[in-house]
Design a protein around this motif. Sequence first.
Motif, PDB file in Angstrom:
ATOM      1  N   PHE A  46      32.854  34.413  42.592  1.00 53.03           N
ATOM      2  CA  PHE A  46      31.442  34.795  42.657  1.00 53.03           C
ATOM      3  C   PHE A  46      31.155  35.662  43.884  1.00 53.03           C
ATOM      4  O   PHE A  46      30.403  36.637  43.813  1.00 53.03           O
ATOM      5  CB  PHE A  46      30.543  33.560  42.662  1.00 53.03           C
ATOM      6  CG  PHE A  46      30.389  32.918  41.323  1.00 53.03           C
ATOM      7  CD1 PHE A  46      29.749  33.566  40.280  1.00 53.03           C
ATOM      8  CD2 PHE A  46      30.894  31.646  41.093  1.00 53.03           C
ATOM      9  CE1 PHE A  46      29.600  32.973  39.040  1.00 53.03           C
ATOM     10  CE2 PHE A  46      30.748  31.036  39.857  1.00 53.03           C
ATOM     11  CZ  PHE A  46      30.104  31.699  38.826  1.00 53.03           C
ATOM     12  N   ILE A  47      31.764  35.337  45.013  1.00 48.74           N
ATOM     13  CA  ILE A  47      31.567  36.125  46.242  1.00 48.74           C
ATOM     14  C   ILE A  47      32.133  37.530  46.077  1.00 48.74           C
ATOM     15  O   ILE A  47      31.524  38.514  46.495  1.00 48.74           O
ATOM     16  CB  ILE A  47      32.194  35.393  47.446  1.00 48.74           C
ATOM     17  CG1 ILE A  47      31.382  34.137  47.767  1.00 48.74           C
ATOM     18  CG2 ILE A  47      32.268  36.305  48.674  1.00 48.74           C
ATOM     19  CD1 ILE A  47      32.039  33.204  48.758  1.00 48.74           C
ATOM     20  N   LEU A  48      33.300  37.639  45.445  1.00 49.98           N
ATOM     21  CA  LEU A  48      33.885  38.963  45.204  1.00 49.98           C
ATOM     22  C   LEU A  48      33.011  39.807  44.283  1.00 49.98           C
ATOM     23  O   LEU A  48      32.846  41.016  44.500  1.00 49.98           O
ATOM     24  CB  LEU A  48      35.281  38.826  44.601  1.00 49.98           C
ATOM     25  CG  LEU A  48      36.399  38.412  45.543  1.00 49.98           C
ATOM     26  CD1 LEU A  48      37.682  38.173  44.765  1.00 49.98           C
ATOM     27  CD2 LEU A  48      36.614  39.446  46.615  1.00 49.98           C
ATOM     28  N   ALA A  49      32.442  39.193  43.262  1.00 52.35           N
ATOM     29  CA  ALA A  49      31.564  39.934  42.353  1.00 52.35           C
ATOM     30  C   ALA A  49      30.331  40.439  43.095  1.00 52.35           C
ATOM     31  O   ALA A  49      29.930  41.606  42.943  1.00 52.35           O
ATOM     32  CB  ALA A  49      31.154  39.045  41.181  1.00 52.35           C
ATOM     33  N   PHE A  50      29.744  39.604  43.919  1.00 51.77           N
ATOM     34  CA  PHE A  50      28.571  40.009  44.688  1.00 51.77           C
ATOM     35  C   PHE A  50      28.935  41.098  45.701  1.00 51.77           C
ATOM     36  O   PHE A  50      28.205  42.077  45.867  1.00 51.77           O
ATOM     37  CB  PHE A  50      27.974  38.786  45.399  1.00 51.77           C
ATOM     38  CG  PHE A  50      26.749  39.094  46.189  1.00 51.77           C
ATOM     39  CD1 PHE A  50      25.557  39.399  45.555  1.00 51.77           C
ATOM     40  CD2 PHE A  50      26.779  39.071  47.578  1.00 51.77           C
ATOM     41  CE1 PHE A  50      24.417  39.685  46.285  1.00 51.77           C
ATOM     42  CE2 PHE A  50      25.645  39.356  48.310  1.00 51.77           C
ATOM     43  CZ  PHE A  50      24.468  39.668  47.666  1.00 51.77           C
ATOM     44  N   LEU A 124      33.263  31.382  34.412  1.00 51.29           N
ATOM     45  CA  LEU A 124      32.022  32.117  34.707  1.00 51.29           C
ATOM     46  C   LEU A 124      32.187  33.040  35.908  1.00 51.29           C
ATOM     47  O   LEU A 124      31.678  34.160  35.923  1.00 51.29           O
ATOM     48  CB  LEU A 124      30.873  31.136  34.931  1.00 51.29           C
ATOM     49  CG  LEU A 124      30.413  30.361  33.697  1.00 51.29           C
ATOM     50  CD1 LEU A 124      29.346  29.340  34.080  1.00 51.29           C
ATOM     51  CD2 LEU A 124      29.912  31.308  32.633  1.00 51.29           C
ATOM     52  N   GLY A 125      32.906  32.576  36.929  1.00 53.89           N
ATOM     53  CA  GLY A 125      33.162  33.428  38.092  1.00 53.89           C
ATOM     54  C   GLY A 125      34.024  34.624  37.735  1.00 53.89           C
ATOM     55  O   GLY A 125      33.781  35.745  38.200  1.00 53.89           O
ATOM     56  N   ALA A 126      35.029  34.398  36.897  1.00 58.53           N
ATOM     57  CA  ALA A 126      35.881  35.503  36.461  1.00 58.53           C
ATOM     58  C   ALA A 126      35.100  36.475  35.591  1.00 58.53           C
ATOM     59  O   ALA A 126      35.272  37.694  35.701  1.00 58.53           O
ATOM     60  CB  ALA A 126      37.087  34.959  35.701  1.00 58.53           C
ATOM     61  N   LEU A 127      34.220  35.959  34.758  1.00 62.55           N
ATOM     62  CA  LEU A 127      33.376  36.834  33.936  1.00 62.55           C
ATOM     63  C   LEU A 127      32.426  37.641  34.818  1.00 62.55           C
ATOM     64  O   LEU A 127      32.200  38.825  34.565  1.00 62.55           O
ATOM     65  CB  LEU A 127      32.602  35.998  32.914  1.00 62.55           C
ATOM     66  CG  LEU A 127      31.748  36.771  31.929  1.00 62.55           C
ATOM     67  CD1 LEU A 127      32.632  37.658  31.052  1.00 62.55           C
ATOM     68  CD2 LEU A 127      30.932  35.824  31.078  1.00 62.55           C
ATOM     69  N   ALA A 128      31.882  37.012  35.850  1.00 62.98           N
ATOM     70  CA  ALA A 128      31.010  37.735  36.782  1.00 62.98           C
ATOM     71  C   ALA A 128      31.779  38.844  37.487  1.00 62.98           C
ATOM     72  O   ALA A 128      31.255  39.952  37.672  1.00 62.98           O
ATOM     73  CB  ALA A 128      30.422  36.763  37.808  1.00 62.98           C
ATOM     74  N   LEU A 129      33.026  38.579  37.861  1.00 58.17           N
ATOM     75  CA  LEU A 129      33.847  39.605  38.501  1.00 58.17           C
ATOM     76  C   LEU A 129      34.141  40.750  37.548  1.00 58.17           C
ATOM     77  O   LEU A 129      34.070  41.923  37.919  1.00 58.17           O
ATOM     78  CB  LEU A 129      35.149  38.994  39.021  1.00 58.17           C
ATOM     79  CG  LEU A 129      36.096  39.929  39.768  1.00 58.17           C
ATOM     80  CD1 LEU A 129      35.449  40.433  41.050  1.00 58.17           C
ATOM     81  CD2 LEU A 129      37.396  39.225  40.075  1.00 58.17           C
TER      82      LEU A 129
END
Length: 158
Positions: A46-50, A124-129
């Motif tokens: 999630f941090i990487l996506a942001f 979900l975090g991988a999808l956000a990335l």
Amino acid sequence: MRRTSPVALVGIAIAGAAIGWLLQVGLTASGAPSFQPPPTLYSVLFILAFGLILLGRPVRRLIRGTARRPVDPFYAMRVLVLAKASSLAGALLVGAAVAFLGYAVSRTGTFAVPAFWPDLLTGLGALALCVAGLVVEWWCRIPPPDPAERPDRSLEQR
């Protein structure tokens, strides 16, 4: 650089799912506990996506014409390459997380397993990335030249 193909993303996600499923089967067949993603994994995703969205904003502003100062072309290229890599890595991890989740649910037959929430949050975090990578890649595209600004080619052909 070509835009990331949806077919490539689906293929990479399927490969990730196969790898994740084989990892879980291999671990449990050898008597080891199945893999459960640690909280740091989905937190970092999630941090990487942001962070990727934040890195892509100056390039987006430059392309839209609302930038306050110019952006180094090498910076824009690096952001574009990072966006493409993030979308591919995110697709791979989405597939693996779906496999982990499917394996955990198939073993118990219920969603009340300890690995359910970490697997779901990792997916979900991988999808956000992956989505952040695709969005930033779209932000970094250069618009096509305006036909009204090009010189008339009929004079060159004579």
